[in-house]
Design a protein around this motif. Structure first.
Motif, mmCIF file in Angstrom:
data_model
loop_
_atom_site.group_PDB
_atom_site.id
_atom_site.type_symbol
_atom_site.label_atom_id
_atom_site.label_comp_id
_atom_site.label_asym_id
_atom_site.label_seq_id
_atom_site.Cartn_x
_atom_site.Cartn_y
_atom_site.Cartn_z
ATOM 1 N N GLY A 1 -7.505 -0.342 6.743
ATOM 2 C CA GLY A 1 -6.319 -0.956 7.315
ATOM 3 C C GLY A 1 -6.442 -2.436 7.594
ATOM 4 N N THR A 2 -7.423 -3.126 7.002
ATOM 5 C CA THR A 2 -7.542 -4.561 7.211
ATOM 6 C C THR A 2 -6.672 -5.326 6.214
ATOM 7 O OG1 THR A 2 -9.437 -4.801 5.725
ATOM 8 C CG2 THR A 2 -9.894 -4.315 8.039
ATOM 9 N N VAL A 3 -6.179 -6.481 6.657
ATOM 10 C CA VAL A 3 -5.435 -7.396 5.796
ATOM 11 C C VAL A 3 -6.055 -8.778 5.967
ATOM 12 C CG1 VAL A 3 -3.208 -8.399 5.226
ATOM 13 C CG2 VAL A 3 -3.317 -6.036 6.049
ATOM 14 N N ILE A 4 -6.459 -9.395 4.868
ATOM 15 C CA ILE A 4 -7.111 -10.702 4.889
ATOM 16 C C ILE A 4 -6.105 -11.752 4.422
ATOM 17 C CG2 ILE A 4 -9.101 -12.043 4.135
ATOM 18 C CD1 ILE A 4 -9.902 -9.535 5.602
ATOM 19 N N ALA A 5 -6.079 -12.906 5.100
ATOM 20 C CA ALA A 5 -5.160 -13.973 4.709
ATOM 21 C C ALA A 5 -5.735 -15.318 5.117
ATOM 22 C CB ALA A 5 -3.787 -13.781 5.349
ATOM 23 N N VAL A 6 -5.319 -16.374 4.386
ATOM 24 C CA VAL A 6 -5.600 -17.746 4.788
ATOM 25 C C VAL A 6 -4.426 -18.221 5.628
ATOM 26 C CG1 VAL A 6 -5.879 -20.120 4.002
ATOM 27 C CG2 VAL A 6 -7.091 -18.273 2.832
ATOM 28 N N LEU B 1 -9.477 -18.452 7.957
ATOM 29 C CA LEU B 1 -9.573 -17.171 7.278
ATOM 30 C C LEU B 1 -9.481 -16.090 8.348
ATOM 31 C CD1 LEU B 1 -10.121 -15.693 4.549
ATOM 32 C CD2 LEU B 1 -12.546 -15.726 5.175
ATOM 33 N N VAL B 2 -8.451 -15.222 8.222
ATOM 34 C CA VAL B 2 -8.139 -14.274 9.291
ATOM 35 C C VAL B 2 -8.156 -12.852 8.745
ATOM 36 C CG1 VAL B 2 -6.440 -13.603 11.029
ATOM 37 C CG2 VAL B 2 -6.710 -16.008 10.425
ATOM 38 N N SER B 3 -8.727 -11.955 9.513
ATOM 39 C CA SER B 3 -8.694 -10.522 9.213
ATOM 40 C C SER B 3 -7.836 -9.820 10.261
ATOM 41 C CB SER B 3 -10.099 -9.926 9.204
ATOM 42 O OG SER B 3 -10.050 -8.519 9.081
ATOM 43 N N PHE B 4 -6.735 -9.205 9.806
ATOM 44 C CA PHE B 4 -5.838 -8.468 10.690
ATOM 45 C C PHE B 4 -6.198 -6.984 10.687
ATOM 46 C CE2 PHE B 4 -3.436 -12.185 9.352
ATOM 47 C CZ PHE B 4 -2.900 -12.641 10.545
ATOM 48 N N ASN B 5 -5.980 -6.328 11.827
ATOM 49 C CA ASN B 5 -6.221 -4.896 11.969
ATOM 50 C C ASN B 5 -4.872 -4.205 12.148
ATOM 51 O OD1 ASN B 5 -6.828 -2.265 13.022
ATOM 52 N ND2 ASN B 5 -8.865 -3.018 13.584
ATOM 53 N N THR B 6 -4.424 -3.496 11.117
ATOM 54 C CA THR B 6 -3.101 -2.867 11.182
ATOM 55 C C THR B 6 -3.088 -1.635 12.083
ATOM 56 O OG1 THR B 6 -3.560 -1.557 9.188
ATOM 57 C CG2 THR B 6 -2.510 -3.708 8.885
ATOM 58 N N ASP C 1 0.846 -1.192 0.000
ATOM 59 C CA ASP C 1 0.000 0.000 0.000
ATOM 60 C C ASP C 1 0.883 1.244 0.000
ATOM 61 O OD1 ASP C 1 0.895 0.339 2.629
ATOM 62 O OD2 ASP C 1 -0.996 -0.281 3.549
ATOM 63 N N ALA C 2 0.366 2.367 0.408
ATOM 64 C CA ALA C 2 1.101 3.626 0.317
ATOM 65 C C ALA C 2 2.305 3.670 1.247
ATOM 66 C CB ALA C 2 0.166 4.797 0.623
ATOM 67 N N ASN C 3 2.273 2.891 2.335
ATOM 68 C CA ASN C 3 3.330 3.006 3.331
ATOM 69 C C ASN C 3 4.153 1.737 3.540
ATOM 70 O OD1 ASN C 3 2.587 5.743 4.148
ATOM 71 N ND2 ASN C 3 0.769 4.792 5.074
ATOM 72 N N HIS C 4 3.537 0.576 3.366
ATOM 73 C CA HIS C 4 4.193 -0.666 3.750
ATOM 74 C C HIS C 4 4.089 -1.738 2.664
ATOM 75 C CE1 HIS C 4 3.088 1.166 7.738
ATOM 76 N NE2 HIS C 4 4.377 0.905 7.948
ATOM 77 N N ALA C 5 5.045 -2.669 2.739
ATOM 78 C CA ALA C 5 4.977 -3.912 1.967
ATOM 79 C C ALA C 5 4.743 -5.037 2.973
ATOM 80 C CB ALA C 5 6.268 -4.145 1.197
ATOM 81 N N TYR C 6 3.703 -5.853 2.739
ATOM 82 C CA TYR C 6 3.260 -6.829 3.725
ATOM 83 C C TYR C 6 3.575 -8.248 3.263
ATOM 84 C CZ TYR C 6 0.411 -2.914 5.409
ATOM 85 O OH TYR C 6 -0.020 -1.692 5.871
ATOM 86 N N SER C 7 4.029 -9.061 4.213
ATOM 87 C CA SER C 7 4.134 -10.499 3.994
ATOM 88 C C SER C 7 3.348 -11.204 5.082
ATOM 89 C CB SER C 7 5.587 -10.962 4.035
ATOM 90 O OG SER C 7 6.116 -10.847 5.355
ATOM 91 N N PHE C 8 2.814 -12.388 4.747
ATOM 92 C CA PHE C 8 2.189 -13.222 5.764
ATOM 93 C C PHE C 8 2.842 -14.591 5.688
ATOM 94 C CE2 PHE C 8 -1.185 -16.177 7.238
ATOM 95 C CZ PHE C 8 -1.183 -15.779 8.560
ATOM 96 N N LEU C 9 3.763 -14.841 6.618
ATOM 97 C CA LEU C 9 4.583 -16.049 6.604
ATOM 98 C C LEU C 9 4.631 -16.644 8.007
ATOM 99 C CD1 LEU C 9 7.597 -14.578 4.578
ATOM 100 C CD2 LEU C 9 5.702 -15.925 3.661
ATOM 101 N N GLY C 10 4.381 -17.947 8.102
ATOM 102 C CA GLY C 10 4.486 -18.605 9.398
ATOM 103 C C GLY C 10 3.544 -18.061 10.433
ATOM 104 N N GLY C 11 2.352 -17.624 10.025
ATOM 105 C CA GLY C 11 1.381 -17.095 10.965
ATOM 106 C C GLY C 11 1.670 -15.695 11.448
ATOM 107 N N VAL C 12 2.618 -14.999 10.804
ATOM 108 C CA VAL C 12 2.987 -13.644 11.213
ATOM 109 C C VAL C 12 2.805 -12.688 10.037
ATOM 110 C CG1 VAL C 12 4.831 -12.154 12.073
ATOM 111 C CG2 VAL C 12 4.642 -14.514 12.895
ATOM 112 N N LEU C 13 2.002 -11.663 10.249
ATOM 113 C CA LEU C 13 1.878 -10.576 9.276
ATOM 114 C C LEU C 13 2.957 -9.552 9.591
ATOM 115 C CD1 LEU C 13 0.176 -9.218 6.983
ATOM 116 C CD2 LEU C 13 -0.983 -7.955 8.821
ATOM 117 N N SER C 14 3.846 -9.324 8.626
ATOM 118 C CA SER C 14 4.925 -8.353 8.804
ATOM 119 C C SER C 14 4.702 -7.172 7.883
ATOM 120 C CB SER C 14 6.285 -8.990 8.496
ATOM 121 O OG SER C 14 6.541 -10.082 9.355
#
Length: 571
Positions: free
Chosen positions: A421-426, A437-442, A373-386
């Motif tokens: 600011g939500t991020v959706i991931a399996v 199915l998880v919704s993260f709140n940044t 997005d405008a500020n960050h690059a996101y990864s979802f690896l090993g159960g961790v959203l970075s």
């Protein structure tokens, strides 16, 4: 030519376990010599009737047929399908014996018009000893037009079919509509619709194209196969009238890894680029007049950039990777973000010259790409959203899924960026076991909600609704769920109409590819691609191939079946 010699062995005896019925043998398929249609691709009609060594001289005419009720019924009672010329599709049906038969049963299928290929498969149905599932392929040589008739199924007492059982023969009608293989309508760009540049179309990986479609206008445009065999095509990306797809061919050495640029207008190759000695060519991304693609392998692991119009190499930056697999890079704001390096992490490359800006090591997982997005690059690896700072690669914050369970070394997807600011991931590694199915709140650095199921693939998102595939553990049938983005509430769901339709099987689980517009969601099952109306929740169109989905700004839907690429006009 005598029909006796137009035979081929199609199956083996199958014992009946509950009723004391004899063995059922699918003996052969008969095709009248000279009746097979010409045109299209396929083998010559003479090849369709090769004699077998253990079937004698071939079935006879069956002798006098004793009277009696039909000994077999079929479901469906008519084989009906619509598909394109030059293609061959699977027809699945159930065959049930309705009368106890005293002797062994040998099935002979008579196909006088040659509408089927040689191979017919028969398998006992679990829990129903008098019912068998059958699968046949239509002939790829059928010309465009409507083909109606009936297959004659003989239930014979002996291999030579000198005598038939009571209630034989049985007829199975067919109604096949073969469409012209090409329909090259003029291409016009939708206003305000972006190009399909990367995995799931955009840097947020929403899989959403903001258009309203009329299914009555859909038509097959063309179908393309790469010139080299043993091909494994990557998901395509599309920009400025060109389709970019790589021939990745993992784990083989005799076929070049090649990137093709095809013209949307007529599927002709505009240019191609051979990467030479490398293990895998990963999926490409295109933006700003350049194509970026990562190759992996001990000698040639690099991030390449090529001129999108000509295929001229512009840059080649070493990755330090070995045999890792990546998804397409994500390009945003003049920077290219990708999984990279032998220790696996995230890299950022300069769009202008291909130079690497930074590398940040993350958890060791393959088969993923960042969302940006405008500020960050996101990864979802090993159960961790970075969340990584775009300019430096520094980890700004992380959010853990407290119930994550690792399964394998592949994430097999990407985070999906939603609203507010939500991020959706399996979450869970793959869809062979339970996932979430998880919704993260940044903003709060926590979870909005989560749902447990057998979720596979990557969700798509449009207008506050998340669409995701939930795969049955018992039947492998996919259910497409529509859930409210804000709280995960189930709004509606859809299953494919036929019981034999499964989720697509990948190396790391079961899933169905999804693509959503303003009024339709496209769903790829194991057998077909469906367009489901978002208001009625009913299918309004289907296509006879299946695979990865992409949509161009010129209004063409692309279906990547692995060994071929189909194009469908949407307007």
């Amino acid at each position: 030519m005598d029909l006796k010699h137009e035979t081929s062995r199609m199956g083996k005896a199958m014992a009946w376990t509950q009723r004391k019925y004899p063995a059922l043998v699918l003996l052969c398929l008969l095709a009248a010599c000279g009746d097979r249609p010409t045109g299209g691709e396929g083998t010559d009609s003479k090849d369709a009737g090769m004699s077998t060594g253990d079937a004698g001289t071939g079935p006879g005419d069956g002798g006098n047929v004793p009277p009696g009720p039909s000994a077999m019924t079929f479901s469906p009672d008519t084989l009906a399908a619509t598909y394109g010329s030059g293609d061959s599709i699977s027809l699945t049906f159930a065959a049930t014996l309705t009368t106890p038969l005293s002797d062994d049963v040998y099935l002979v299928v008579v196909d006088k018009a040659g509408v089927l290929e040689r191979d017919i498969r028969l398998q006992a149905t679990s829990g129903a000893p008098d019912t068998y599932s059958a699968n046949a392929l239509t002939s790829s040589r059928l010309p465009a037009g409507r083909h109606q008739g009936a297959l004659e199924v003989r239930l014979c007492r002996d291999r030579d079919c000198n005598a038939q059982h009571p209630g034989s023969p049985v007829h199975l009608p067919y109604d096949l509509q073969v469409l012209p293989g090409t329909h090259l309508t003029p291409l016009t760009r939708w206003p305000f619709v972006p190009d399909w540049e990367t995995y799931q179309g955009n840097a947020a990986h929403t899989g959403h194209v903001p258009v309203t479609l009329d299914p009555s206008r859909f038509s097959p445009r063309w179908s393309w196969k790469p010139p080299k065999s043993y091909s494994s095509l990557t998901p395509p990306v599309i920009a400025n009238g060109l389709v970019y797809v790589a021939n990745s061919v993992p784990w083989t050495s005799d076929v070049p890894r090649t990137l093709y640029a095809l013209r949307e207008s007529d599927k002709e190759i505009e240019w191609l680029f051979d990467f030479g000695n490398t293990v895998t060519a990963n999926p490409p991304a295109v933006s700003g007049g350049k194509v970026f693609i990562a190759t992996t392998g001990d000698e040639n692991a690099s991030m390449w950039s090529l001129d999108a119009s000509t295929g001229v190499q512009l840059s080649k930056t070493p990755l330090g990777a070995q045999m890792d697999r990546y998804y397409a890079p994500t390009i945003e704001g003049g920077t290219v973000y990708s999984a990279c390096s032998s220790s696996l992490g995230m890299c950022a490359f300069n769009h202008a010259d291909g130079a690497r800006n930074w590398f940040t090591q993350l958890a060791y997982y393959e088969d993923w790409t960042p969302a940006v997005d405008a500020n960050h690059a996101y990864s979802f690896l090993g159960g961790v959203l970075s969340a990584l700072v775009k300019s430096t690669g520094q980890v700004a914050f992380t959010i853990k899924d407290p119930k994550f369970e690792r399964d394998g070394f592949g994430t097999h997807g990407a985070p999906v960026l939603g609203t507010n600011g939500t991020v959706i991931a399996v979450s869970g590694g793959n869809a062979f076991g339970d996932t979430r199915l998880v919704s993260f709140n940044t903003a709060t650095r926590g979870l909005n909600w989560s749902v447990t199921g057998r979720y596979g693939g990557v969700p798509v998102l449009a207008k506050g609704v998340v669409y995701v595939t939930n795969v049955s553990a018992e039947s492998s049938r996919p259910t497409v769920e529509a859930r409210r983005e804000s709280n995960g509430e189930l709004l509606w769901s859809w299953k494919p109409p036929r019981l034999e339709e499964k989720a697509r099987e990948g190396l790391h689980g079961s899933y169905s590819d999804l693509l959503v517009t303003d009024n339709l969601i496209f769903v790829s099952t194991s057998q077909r691609v469906y367009a489901i109306d978002l208001e009625t929740h009913s299918p309004v169109w289907s296509y006879w191939k299946t695979g990865n989905l992409a949509m161009s700004a010129n209004g063409v839907l692309y279906i990547n079946s692995g060994d071929s690429l189909g194009a469908v006009n949407l307007k």
